[in-house]
Design an enzyme around this catalytic site. Sequence first.
Site, PDB file in Angstrom:
ATOM      1  N   GLU A   1      -2.884   1.310 -13.687  1.00  0.00           N
ATOM      2  CA  GLU A   1      -4.058   1.062 -12.845  1.00  0.00           C
ATOM      3  C   GLU A   1      -5.098   2.155 -13.040  1.00  0.00           C
ATOM      4  OE1 GLU A   1      -0.830   1.391 -11.949  1.00  0.00           O
ATOM      5  OE2 GLU A   1      -0.500   0.510  -9.962  1.00  0.00           O
TER       6      GLU A   1
ATOM      7  N   CYS B   1       0.688   2.999  -6.730  1.00  0.00           N
ATOM      8  CA  CYS B   1       1.206   4.197  -6.082  1.00  0.00           C
ATOM      9  C   CYS B   1       0.074   4.863  -5.289  1.00  0.00           C
ATOM     10  CB  CYS B   1       1.777   5.157  -7.131  1.00  0.00           C
ATOM     11  SG  CYS B   1       0.504   5.999  -8.103  1.00  0.00           S
TER      12      CYS B   1
HETATM   13 ZN   LIG Z   1       0.080   4.784 -10.008  1.00  0.00          ZN
END
Ligand SMILES: [Zn+2]
Length: 171
Positions: A70, A98
């Site tokens: 990402e 995350c």
């Molecule tokens: Zn991450």
Amino acid sequence: MNTRPPVLPQEAALDERDGRYLRQAIALADRARERGNRPFGALIVSAQGRLMAEASNANGESGDCTAHAELSAIRLASPLFDRQELAGATLYSSAEPCVMCAGAIFWSAIGRVVYGIDAVRLRVFRGERLDQKDAELSCRDVFDASSHAIECIGPALIAEASASHEGAWKR
Ligand SMILES: [Zn+2]
């Protein structure tokens, strides 16, 4: 440390378009794994359906612990598109972002996130080695603290997104 028993998030239903792009993110995760990285993939798609960026996890290849899919996709898209375009875009990730990537999504102004396997289910795979534990904070905790709205859909296509992780965390 969080000692509450894990609650498994319910699977979200996706329309055809979201399902198609999330499957592309899962395919990028499998490609990352084939190259010796953690199995994560992400793409950013504009409101008009234009592919703005795509990336795979590159931890293994680069040795960079921040080389998450990402974050790498956001680093590609952010210099190329203005905030308004990014606000209308969707980031598709094979897994729940995350804390670091959720922060990057916030800074990018991307207004919508669709993800595959959630962090709670992913911990079953991470738990195969003790040094792979993540910070137990949902991406929604970060998005809820945002000054602008960030729509968040997931977990979705859990079985397909989980398959990328089968046997991938043991070594
Ligand atoms: Zn991450």
